[in-house]
Design an enzyme around this catalytic site. Structure first.
Site, mmCIF file in Angstrom:
data_model
loop_
_atom_site.group_PDB
_atom_site.id
_atom_site.type_symbol
_atom_site.label_atom_id
_atom_site.label_comp_id
_atom_site.label_asym_id
_atom_site.label_seq_id
_atom_site.Cartn_x
_atom_site.Cartn_y
_atom_site.Cartn_z
ATOM 1 N N ARG A 78 35.282 51.118 47.066
ATOM 2 C CA ARG A 78 35.848 51.680 48.476
ATOM 3 C C ARG A 78 37.238 51.955 48.231
ATOM 4 N NH1 ARG A 78 39.399 47.810 52.193
ATOM 5 N NH2 ARG A 78 39.734 49.114 53.808
ATOM 6 N N HIS A 122 43.883 54.441 55.868
ATOM 7 C CA HIS A 122 44.599 53.307 55.415
ATOM 8 C C HIS A 122 45.966 53.283 55.393
ATOM 9 C CE1 HIS A 122 43.399 49.729 52.562
ATOM 10 N NE2 HIS A 122 45.017 49.701 52.695
ATOM 11 N N GLU A 167 42.683 47.672 59.056
ATOM 12 C CA GLU A 167 43.527 46.503 59.306
ATOM 13 C C GLU A 167 44.345 46.779 60.719
ATOM 14 O OE1 GLU A 167 45.771 45.123 56.029
ATOM 15 O OE2 GLU A 167 44.138 43.791 55.263
ATOM 16 N N ASN A 300 38.651 41.526 55.617
ATOM 17 C CA ASN A 300 39.839 41.225 54.703
ATOM 18 C C ASN A 300 40.299 39.908 54.835
ATOM 19 O OD1 ASN A 300 39.220 44.039 53.922
ATOM 20 N ND2 ASN A 300 41.203 44.782 54.576
ATOM 21 N N TYR A 302 42.528 36.872 53.015
ATOM 22 C CA TYR A 302 43.612 36.558 51.868
ATOM 23 C C TYR A 302 43.614 34.770 51.971
ATOM 24 C CZ TYR A 302 43.820 41.052 50.304
ATOM 25 O OH TYR A 302 43.373 42.637 50.008
ATOM 26 N N GLU A 360 37.927 43.369 51.388
ATOM 27 C CA GLU A 360 39.079 42.941 50.539
ATOM 28 C C GLU A 360 39.217 41.386 50.395
ATOM 29 O OE1 GLU A 360 42.929 44.609 51.470
ATOM 30 O OE2 GLU A 360 42.107 46.407 52.092
#
Ligand code: FCB
Length: 457
Positions: A78, A122, A167, A300, A302, A360
């Site tokens: 990606r 992005h 995002e 994504n 985290y 991600e």
């Protein structure tokens, strides 16, 4: 005793990067200035004073980087396209050299047997479009569709996986309300307008991508923070609702046909973040466009947030970290794989998302080469293993997860945090531009080969 946690046949294993974080060559071959060029060249914006001018010099080293990916057994990659490389002034004149770079990259990946997943945006907006209002202006959404049309006409015969925007929360709130990312504004109404125009840009681009890239899968990538109350008190649960609304539901709800969450609209009005007229940026037909069905959602993930009411008597901050120090990564993000499981299940059960890719997931640790030149990043391996195990459990529970991309292929420019944060499974030596696979890369290669994880002693 060891057990194998298998993934479905055909599961897509990859790594992810973004143009500004790796390419460098910020002025090469006719590229225009982006808002990140402008931002990093403004003193005080980046923690270590660094810029993406050179970054990993991927623009010149893409052949070696593809060879590296092939050696690691990656099935997919990606990456994002730099809008000002293609359209130096945002609209109109096309820079053929910029398109050629991505033609070559895509051809090189396909030759190496690696499937390209392309992110169109992005974060590196052409500066000229910032000068005409940026994302708070509706015209930027129209410009995005023109750009998406040009890129997908050029690459759509070979690229079959498209991510419109990376995002939207970061594009709107982190950049226009918190001011941490380019263009660095602190303006609630502008951030809310930006959030709408980013979603609108996505919705308008979906049919264009489908037309130019027959048979392609089209989606959008959101960042999620699973939110949990710090206590069962009403006040903490209420604060959690608000954090979840701000980060997660504000984007998910309109994308899945539920309009903007009414509780959040009411909160923003009450706080004066919207004018007395409310959501004036929403015009007829916008919500339908935003809710255009997509093929997948990019996830994504985290960390989580543990949320307490700001007005709680002990005066603790509204989001608190409860875990011991060793359970945070160097970004100060708590390691919480259960939040990943909860999120994937929520997207499946609550939103009925047809298909998910984790676009991600990864961890920042600065472990570098030892005397033998080896990089023993066990903490990253633990992070990835625990998150993959959580993902595998979510698949068992029914979540339609079809692929997983580690952030990131290699250490790179981590936005406002500069080069101090290292997310790569490959070490970047910025002085020499040498790439050294870390132990996590060797581990990941095995996971890919096994299509699963071996766990237990
Ligand atoms: C995400 C970004 C990505 C990277 C990681 C750590 O928010 O999409 O570019 O910076 O965080």
């Amino acid at each position: 005793m060891t057990t194998k946690l298998s993934f479905p046949d055909g599961f897509v294993w990859g790594t992810a990067t973004a143009a500004y974080q790796i390419e460098g060559a910020w002025q090469a071959d006719g590229k225009g200035e982006s808002i990140w060029d402008r931002f990093t060249h403004t003193p005080g914006k980046i923690i270590d004073g660094s810029t993406g001018d050179v970054a990993c010099d991927h623009y010149h080293r893409w052949r070696e980087d593809i060879a590296l990916m092939r050696d690691l057994g990656l099935r997919a990659y990606r990456f994002s396209i730099s809008w000002p490389r293609i359209l130096p002034t945002g609209r109109g004149m096309i820079n053929q050299a910029g398109l050629d770079f991505y033609h070559n990259l895509v051809d090189g990946l396909l030759e190496a047997g690696i499937t390209p997943f392309v992110t169109l945006y992005h974060w590196d907006l052409p500066q000229t479009l910032q000068d005409t209002g940026g994302w708070p202006a509706r015209s930027t959404a129209q410009a995005f569709v023109e750009y998406a049309d040009i890129v997908s006409s050029a690459l759509g015969d070979r690229v079959k996986h498209w991510i419109t925007i990376n995002e939207p929360w970061c594009v709107s709130f982190l950049s226009h309300q918190m001011g941490e990312h380019a263009p660095g504004w602190q303006d609630w109404p502008a951030a809310l307008a930006a959030s709408h125009h980013v979603l609108l840009a996505h919705g308008w681009a979906v049919p264009v991508l489908r037309r130019n890239s027959p048979g392609a899968e089209v989606g959008i990538t959101l960042n999620f923070t699973s939110a949990y109350p710090a206590s069962p008190s009403y006040a903490d649960r209420e604060a959690t609702r608000s954090v979840d609304g701000y980060i997660n539901r504000w984007f998910l709800d309109p994308l899945y046909g539920r309009r903007y969450p009414a509780d959040m609209v009411a909160d923003y009005r009450a706080a004066g973040h919207l004018g007395p007229e409310g959501m004036t940026m929403v015009q007829d037909g916008d919500l339908q466009a935003i809710a255009t069905p997509t093929d997948f959602l990019g996830v994504n993930y985290y960390t989580r947030a543990v949320v307490r009411d700001e007005a709680a008597p002990d005066n603790l901050p509204p989001t608190v970290l409860t875990a011991p120090r060793e359970e945070w990564t160097e970004m100060d993000w708590e390691i919480f794989p259960q939040g990943f499981y909860d999120l994937l299940c929520r997207l499946h059960f609550e939103y009925q998302v047809p298909k998910l890719y984790v676009t991600e997931n990864g961890a920042s640790y600065s472990d570098g080469p030892n005397a033998e030149g080896q990089i023993a990043d066990e903490r990253r391996i633990d992070y990835l293993r625990d998150h993959l195990a959580a993902a595998q459990r979510a698949i068992q529970a029914g979540a339609p997860l079809a692929g997983y991309f580690v952030w990131s292929l290699m250490d790179n420019f981590e936005w406002a945090r500069g080069y101090r944060q290292r997310f790569g499974i490959v070490w970047t030596d910025y002085a020499t531009q040498q790439r050294i696979p870390k132990q996590s890369a060797v581990w990941y290669k095995e996971v890919i080969a096994e299509n699963g994880l071996i766990v237990g002693a």
